[in-house]
Scaffold this motif. Structure first.
Motif, PDB file in Angstrom:
ATOM      1  N   GLU A 333     -15.923  -1.202   4.732  1.00  0.00           N
ATOM      2  CA  GLU A 333     -14.727  -1.952   4.330  1.00  0.00           C
ATOM      3  C   GLU A 333     -13.515  -1.651   5.199  1.00  0.00           C
ATOM      4  N   GLY A 334     -13.527  -0.485   5.860  1.00  0.00           N
ATOM      5  CA  GLY A 334     -12.343  -0.050   6.589  1.00  0.00           C
ATOM      6  C   GLY A 334     -11.478   0.824   5.692  1.00  0.00           C
ATOM      7  N   PRO A 335     -10.392   1.394   6.257  1.00  0.00           N
ATOM      8  CA  PRO A 335      -9.503   2.255   5.465  1.00  0.00           C
ATOM      9  C   PRO A 335      -8.634   1.441   4.507  1.00  0.00           C
ATOM     10  N   VAL A 336      -8.388   2.004   3.309  1.00  0.00           N
ATOM     11  CA  VAL A 336      -7.688   1.237   2.261  1.00  0.00           C
ATOM     12  C   VAL A 336      -6.697   2.141   1.520  1.00  0.00           C
ATOM     13  N   PRO A 337      -5.448   1.669   1.298  1.00  0.00           N
ATOM     14  CA  PRO A 337      -4.493   2.429   0.472  1.00  0.00           C
ATOM     15  C   PRO A 337      -4.744   2.139  -1.010  1.00  0.00           C
ATOM     16  N   LEU A 338      -4.867   3.177  -1.814  1.00  0.00           N
ATOM     17  CA  LEU A 338      -5.277   2.984  -3.202  1.00  0.00           C
ATOM     18  C   LEU A 338      -4.237   3.436  -4.231  1.00  0.00           C
ATOM     19  N   HIS A 339      -2.997   3.705  -3.766  1.00  0.00           N
ATOM     20  CA  HIS A 339      -1.965   4.191  -4.704  1.00  0.00           C
ATOM     21  C   HIS A 339      -0.641   3.494  -4.408  1.00  0.00           C
ATOM     22  N   LEU A 340      -0.638   2.186  -4.542  1.00  0.00           N
ATOM     23  CA  LEU A 340       0.552   1.421  -4.145  1.00  0.00           C
ATOM     24  C   LEU A 340       1.626   1.425  -5.237  1.00  0.00           C
ATOM     25  N   ILE A 341       2.849   1.600  -4.779  1.00  0.00           N
ATOM     26  CA  ILE A 341       3.988   1.547  -5.698  1.00  0.00           C
ATOM     27  C   ILE A 341       4.983   0.504  -5.188  1.00  0.00           C
ATOM     28  N   ILE A 342       5.293  -0.447  -6.048  1.00  0.00           N
ATOM     29  CA  ILE A 342       6.279  -1.472  -5.699  1.00  0.00           C
ATOM     30  C   ILE A 342       7.640  -0.929  -6.104  1.00  0.00           C
ATOM     31  N   LYS A 343       8.559  -0.904  -5.174  1.00  0.00           N
ATOM     32  CA  LYS A 343       9.892  -0.368  -5.472  1.00  0.00           C
ATOM     33  C   LYS A 343      10.591  -1.249  -6.515  1.00  0.00           C
ATOM     34  N   THR A 344      11.151  -0.577  -7.515  1.00  0.00           N
ATOM     35  CA  THR A 344      11.829  -1.340  -8.567  1.00  0.00           C
ATOM     36  C   THR A 344      13.112  -1.983  -8.029  1.00  0.00           C
ATOM     37  N   GLY A 345      13.563  -3.015  -8.719  1.00  0.00           N
ATOM     38  CA  GLY A 345      14.784  -3.717  -8.299  1.00  0.00           C
ATOM     39  C   GLY A 345      15.899  -3.496  -9.295  1.00  0.00           C
ATOM     40  N   ASN A 346      16.754  -4.497  -9.459  1.00  0.00           N
ATOM     41  CA  ASN A 346      17.876  -4.307 -10.380  1.00  0.00           C
ATOM     42  C   ASN A 346      17.922  -5.382 -11.465  1.00  0.00           C
ATOM     43  N   SER A 347      16.778  -6.046 -11.645  1.00  0.00           N
ATOM     44  CA  SER A 347      16.747  -7.072 -12.687  1.00  0.00           C
ATOM     45  C   SER A 347      16.037  -6.512 -13.934  1.00  0.00           C
ATOM     46  N   SER A 348      15.934  -7.332 -14.950  1.00  0.00           N
ATOM     47  CA  SER A 348      15.161  -6.950 -16.136  1.00  0.00           C
ATOM     48  C   SER A 348      14.386  -8.192 -16.559  1.00  0.00           C
ATOM     49  N   LEU A 349      13.422  -7.998 -17.415  1.00  0.00           N
ATOM     50  CA  LEU A 349      12.630  -9.141 -17.860  1.00  0.00           C
ATOM     51  C   LEU A 349      13.541 -10.172 -18.532  1.00  0.00           C
ATOM     52  N   GLU A 350      14.461  -9.674 -19.322  1.00  0.00           N
ATOM     53  CA  GLU A 350      15.383 -10.574 -20.032  1.00  0.00           C
ATOM     54  C   GLU A 350      16.210 -11.392 -19.026  1.00  0.00           C
ATOM     55  N   LYS A 351      16.711 -10.684 -17.999  1.00  0.00           N
ATOM     56  CA  LYS A 351      17.525 -11.387 -16.991  1.00  0.00           C
ATOM     57  C   LYS A 351      16.687 -12.424 -16.244  1.00  0.00           C
ATOM     58  N   MET A 352      15.449 -12.043 -15.941  1.00  0.00           N
ATOM     59  CA  MET A 352      14.579 -12.983 -15.198  1.00  0.00           C
ATOM     60  C   MET A 352      14.353 -14.249 -16.009  1.00  0.00           C
ATOM     61  N   ILE A 353      14.089 -14.060 -17.303  1.00  0.00           N
ATOM     62  CA  ILE A 353      13.865 -15.231 -18.168  1.00  0.00           C
ATOM     63  C   ILE A 353      15.161 -16.053 -18.258  1.00  0.00           C
ATOM     64  N   ALA A 354      16.265 -15.345 -18.465  1.00  0.00           N
ATOM     65  CA  ALA A 354      17.554 -16.038 -18.636  1.00  0.00           C
ATOM     66  C   ALA A 354      17.946 -16.840 -17.397  1.00  0.00           C
ATOM     67  N   SER A 355      17.533 -16.389 -16.220  1.00  0.00           N
ATOM     68  CA  SER A 355      17.935 -17.091 -14.996  1.00  0.00           C
ATOM     69  C   SER A 355      16.925 -18.166 -14.563  1.00  0.00           C
ATOM     70  N   THR A 356      15.941 -18.429 -15.434  1.00  0.00           N
ATOM     71  CA  THR A 356      14.912 -19.417 -15.069  1.00  0.00           C
ATOM     72  C   THR A 356      15.212 -20.758 -15.744  1.00  0.00           C
ATOM     73  N   LYS A 357      15.365 -21.788 -14.918  1.00  0.00           N
ATOM     74  CA  LYS A 357      15.640 -23.110 -15.486  1.00  0.00           C
ATOM     75  C   LYS A 357      14.334 -23.711 -16.031  1.00  0.00           C
ATOM     76  N   LYS A 358      13.330 -23.730 -15.176  1.00  0.00           N
ATOM     77  CA  LYS A 358      12.004 -24.171 -15.637  1.00  0.00           C
ATOM     78  C   LYS A 358      10.963 -23.328 -14.912  1.00  0.00           C
ATOM     79  N   GLY A 359      10.177 -22.609 -15.657  1.00  0.00           N
ATOM     80  CA  GLY A 359       9.184 -21.749 -15.019  1.00  0.00           C
ATOM     81  C   GLY A 359       8.161 -21.240 -16.015  1.00  0.00           C
ATOM     82  N   LEU A 360       7.292 -20.372 -15.539  1.00  0.00           N
ATOM     83  CA  LEU A 360       6.228 -19.846 -16.389  1.00  0.00           C
ATOM     84  C   LEU A 360       6.273 -18.326 -16.421  1.00  0.00           C
ATOM     85  N   LEU A 361       5.976 -17.764 -17.578  1.00  0.00           N
ATOM     86  CA  LEU A 361       5.814 -16.314 -17.686  1.00  0.00           C
ATOM     87  C   LEU A 361       4.315 -16.040 -17.852  1.00  0.00           C
ATOM     88  N   ILE A 362       3.781 -15.199 -16.956  1.00  0.00           N
ATOM     89  CA  ILE A 362       2.328 -14.981 -16.927  1.00  0.00           C
ATOM     90  C   ILE A 362       2.026 -13.520 -17.253  1.00  0.00           C
TER      91      ILE A 362
END
Lengths: 445, 492
Positions: A333-362
């Motif tokens: 398979e080749g070499p693979v990174p298995l411990h990925l961390i996505i750097k957090t941002g400055n939003s929140s789930l509530e803010k994301m929903i509030a700023s969505t005009k039309k969208g989907l939550l999955i």
């Protein structure tokens, strides 16, 4: 658990019997895994399994051979070495092979790597804990399925050049799908931890129950391009395809990776930073499957892919630094990174929903497969909680949709990142993922 | 005189704790496998593996418990192995007992006449006796033959063989020994040019074709003579146009149709999924018990069987892992749903018959309802005649990607290549074809299935299900078939 000293003794014995070969690598491990599967409000398949593995990589005149055993029997080991001496002559030389890595032994702090108390939790207690999820669900007249799992394992790697590494580990995991009686509404939750408290079985179950109750009377909507909020349980299904088919040196140099020619270029959203953090507090991994030390490595910095990952073979072949991402030999398979961390941002789930005009939550994605390897186009389905957001509010549940979109496009269109992240299982590894908002995400049916 | 395996099984079944259980069974298994992979003219992987262990399944007060352990050398009884047996039996019993304290419903088992038998699958040439230099030189030559020009950047050839020796014994008196050998091989060429990457495989993608046979199946594949065409087609696809978008009549090749049957019929008729028992991971099914004998699953041309008795199928055996004899059963007849895949438990609890479909990956896994050989029975068309009969359509071959929802309704498949069919003739190549649909609509659109001369059993060695995930080897007999007005586009 097998004492480290015994692993060392087995390895030394193998090296002593293998003088015929130029180099030898030994990978040994055991696993004690208890899984309490529950389904339809019933403890369905409670099981506990003890397994062992011994993998020996023999090298002579650049010829390589790997033999696997499911035990540490000295009789079987002797037979295996005799077989290896006979078979190695049939192998072709691999001119790109230079050497196994020679690494200093890492002193693993047992307290960091291994929660002794958690490792001793009895099977009967796990049954009782799993039942808690069922009880909570029954109170709401819903149906619980899922698993509570404890894995106690140990891994030792040594080679004839003097490399020796050893690490014990213990990880607990809980996941559940809650359904209504008709199977039309469902919700999902999962948690990982080094002890029972961290699993938050009650909280995880209650959140899945809430998703299920909100999922009732799902309406059909047309496929097309939508703004989406991917919950960690959804993005966890996408991220491993980046791990395995993105910064992988083998795929990159063979010119079949979408990252070819893109290192150092701003091709993703500036909100995206991905690091490989093997020395994380949840499931630290101090060395790779060749015994080479692991360290933190930034793979994407503010939208710019910065590094590829290498093991000993590809670092020699392409004259790059080994980054400690080797998988067990023989690795196709080749070499693979298995411990990925996505750097957090400055939003929140509530803010994301509030700023969505039309969208989907999955809430969860499922059965993702690669449609086009070079462009890393993926397809998969939503499941266990998908919702329509209109004018900043969740309006109602929607029926499941199929997405077909590419990782470069998804990563490019990240517009908001949650300020908290959650540990997730991630196809052979773990990942820490916040909720992400993607401005363009294509659904095809 | 009893063998070591019998004595070992007896020791387990006579364990004092298990004597208190209403039922217990044990599987003793030894797995040996050899895998060789070449890449770009070198051997990228050579591995020889063995694994030995036993698993005990026990029913206490109507609840299951399962425990398993590896073994060091063999199945001989000594103080160490007796102690291990004691420990594993206790673990299985304790888990079952602990579960029974909470569970409200009690598991029932369909009554079964205990069988004593021995079965060995047919392998004309034992693949483990074939010399490595012979296998390696074949693979390296096939690997070389794939590289027809410089556009072929990756050439690969594969060989794999597995031998499973297992003993099943139960407290009801069953004692069954089975030895099953399966073998597989294949090639794959990857062409890279102009920023485009295209693959072509033979005889199937994802390491080729697998059958419960010996080395003779590898010889029959004739990898060497097929390899240049595989390489040429990969290069042709680089130059090809993208697959057009729209609704087309599709003739789907057998190797792709095998996976279509697998995903949209095989999994859907697993009765544990229908009951919601796999809801947390593998998913459920759109089917319901009341659909039996009432749901028109497909057109009249669609006849599906589950048949573990087929010679050479990757899902062939004599007994399942509950000791139920292998059988051939109707799943869909002339389009009508006629059967499910069941276990002793699900059959007893829902007034059905056990179909011999309970299978475990190895000693360390509890048996689950799995596919055997799920087949689209042959029709009466010759492939050339079917192409001639198609005015405007596409011929699709060899799987590249596959995905279906957790209820087995909404699917999407990509194939390695498509060929245009225009006025009854095969035309140009198209790259990146993808087709999608929903299960019942798709099977109802089937208007022709090719005849037995085009029919073969394709092996799927990597079917995942359960937690922890178990990988099972299953088979699918298919011939090319035609489906009308299917949604197609280019996955790029």
């Amino acid at each position: 658990m097998v004492p480290e000293a015994k692993f060392k003794k087995i390895s030394q014995s193998i090296f002593q019997q293998s003088g015929f070969f130029d180099q030898v690598e030994v990978l040994l491990g055991t696993s004690d895994q208890t899984t309490i599967r529950f389904a339809q409000n019933h403890i369905y398949q409670p099981l506990t399994v003890t397994s062992a593995w011994l993998k020996i990589r023999f090298i002579k005149d650049k010829r390589i051979l790997v033999l696997n055993l499911g035990s540490f029997s000295s009789k079987q080991i002797k037979k295996t070495i005799t077989t290896a001496k006979r078979l190695i002559a049939f192998q072709e030389k691999d001119k790109n092979f230079v050497s196994l890595p020679k690494s200093k032994t890492i002193k693993v702090s047992p307290e960091k790597a291994f929660n002794l108390k958690a490792s001793k939790i009895k099977e009967e207690r796990l049954v009782k804990l799993a039942w808690q999820a069922i009880e909570l669900t029954q109170k709401k007249r819903l149906i619980a399925s899922g698993k509570l799992e404890k894995t106690v394992s140990q891994l030792a790697i040594g080679n004839s050049l003097g490399t020796w590494q050893y690490q014990p580990s213990c990880l607990l995991s809980f996941s559940t799908v809650i359904q209504d009686g008709h199977g039309n509404a469902s919700g999902y939750g999962q948690s990982l931890g080094q002890n029972i408290k961290d699993l938050n079985i009650k909280k995880t179950t209650l959140e899945a129950i809430k998703t299920t109750l909100n999922s009732k009377r799902a309406q059909k909507i047309d496929p097309g391009e939508y703004e989406v909020i991917l919950m960690p349980g959804a993005f966890q299904e996408i991220l491993p395809f980046f791990s395995w088919l993105g910064p992988n040196a083998r795929i990159y140099h063979e010119e079949v990776s979408f990252l070819k020619g893109q290192i150092g270029k701003k091709i993703f959203s500036p909100k995206l930073t991905i690091t490989d953090q093997p020395l994380n507090p949840l499931a630290p991994s101090y060395f790779d499957y060749e015994g080479y030390p692991k360290t933190k490595l930034t793979l994407v910095k503010q939208g710019v892919p910065t590094h590829l990952v290498y093991d000993s073979y590809y670092s020699h072949k392409y004259k790059q630094k080994n980054t400690g991402h080797g998988l067990p030999a023989p690795n196709t398979e080749g070499p693979v990174p298995l411990h990925l961390i996505i750097k957090t941002g400055n939003s929140s789930l509530e803010k994301m929903i509030a700023s969505t005009k039309k969208g989907l939550l999955i809430n969860r994605l499922w059965y993702i497969r690669v449609v086009h390897y070079k462009n890393l186009v993926l397809t998969g389905m939503t499941r266990d909680g998908t919702f329509l957001i209109e004018n900043g509010k969740i309006k109602h549940a929607i029926q499941n949709l199929r997405f077909t979109d590419s990782i470069p496009r998804i990563f490019k269109h990240i517009t908001e990142v949650e300020d908290k992240a959650y540990w997730q299982d991630a196809m052979g590894g773990i990942a820490k993922i916040p909720a992400l908002k993607i401005s363009k995400f294509k659904f095809t049916s | 005189m009893k063998t070591d395996r019998q004595l070992f099984a007896d020791q387990i079944l006579n364990n004092l704790q298990l004597k208190k259980a209403s039922y217990a069974d044990v599987r003793l298994e030894e797995l040996t496998s050899k895998n060789i992979a070449t890449k770009d003219g070198i051997i990228e992987a050579y591995s020889l593996s063995s694994s030995l262990g036993f698993g005990v399944r026990v029913l206490v007060n109507g609840s299951w418990g399962f425990a398993a352990s590896f073994l060091e050398d063999d199945f001989s009884l000594n103080s160490k192995s007796k102690k291990l047996i004691e420990k594993i039996c206790k673990k299985a019993y304790d888990l079952a007992y602990a579960s029974s304290l909470f569970n409200k419903t009690k598991t029932k088992l369909y009554p079964l006449k205990p069988i004593k038998d021995t079965y060995i699958s047919e392998a004309v040439i034992d693949p483990f006796t074939v010399k490595d230099d012979k296998i390696i030189s074949l693979l390296l030559q096939a690997d070389k033959n794939l590289r027809v020009n410089k556009k072929i950047k990756i050439s690969q050839a594969f060989f794999g063989t597995h031998k499973l020796e297992k003993t099943f014994a139960s407290t009801q008196g069953a004692l069954i020994n089975q030895t099953i050998v399966f073998t597989g091989a294949g090639t794959e060429a990857t062409a890279v040019d102009k920023g485009e990457v295209q693959n072509r495989s033979y005889p199937n993608s994802f390491r080729g074709q697998f059958r419960t046979q010996g080395w003779e199946m590898v010889e029959k594949l004739d990898l060497l003579n097929h390899a240049p065409l595989v390489g040429e087609e990969a290069c042709k696809l680089i130059e090809a146009e993208n697959c057009p978008e729209g609704e087309f009549d599709l003739i789907i090749d057998g190797n792709q149709l095998a996976l279509q049957v697998h995903e949209s019929i095989g999994h859907a008729v697993e009765f544990d999924r229908i009951l919601g028992l796999e809801a947390s991971f593998a998913g459920t099914s759109f089917l319901d018990l009341k659909d039996l004998n009432t749901l028109k699953y497909g057109s009249d041309k669609v006849n599906i069987t589950a048949d573990a008795t087929l010679k050479g199928g990757l899902g062939s055996f004599a007994y399942d892992d509950e000791g139920v004899p292998a059988k051939r059963q109707e799943i869909i007849t002339n389009g009508l749903l006629k059967g499910f895949l069941t276990s002793r438990q699900t059959a007893a609890e829902h007034n059905l018959e056990p179909t011999g479909a309970m299978r475990a990956e190895s000693w360390q896994n509890i048996p689950l309802i799995r596919m055997t050989n799920i087949n689209l029975e042959p029709g009466n068309w010759n492939l050339n005649d079917l192409i001639k009969d198609t005015k405007k359509g596409l011929f699709l071959s060899t799987n590249r990607s596959w995905s279906i929802d957790d209820k087995r309704v909404n699917f999407q498949f990509g194939t390695e290549m498509a060929r245009e069919i225009k006025n009854g003739k095969l035309g140009k190549y198209y790259k990146n074809p993808v087709y999608s649909g929903t299960t019942v609509n798709f099977w109802q659109s089937c208007d022709a299935v090719c005849n037995a001369s085009h029919w073969q059993i394709w092996g799927t060695p990597n079917c995942g299900k359960g937690e922890p995930v178990q990988t099972m080897h299953v088979g699918h007999g298919t011939a090319p078939a035609r489906f009308l007005k299917v949604k197609v586009f280019a996955g790029k």
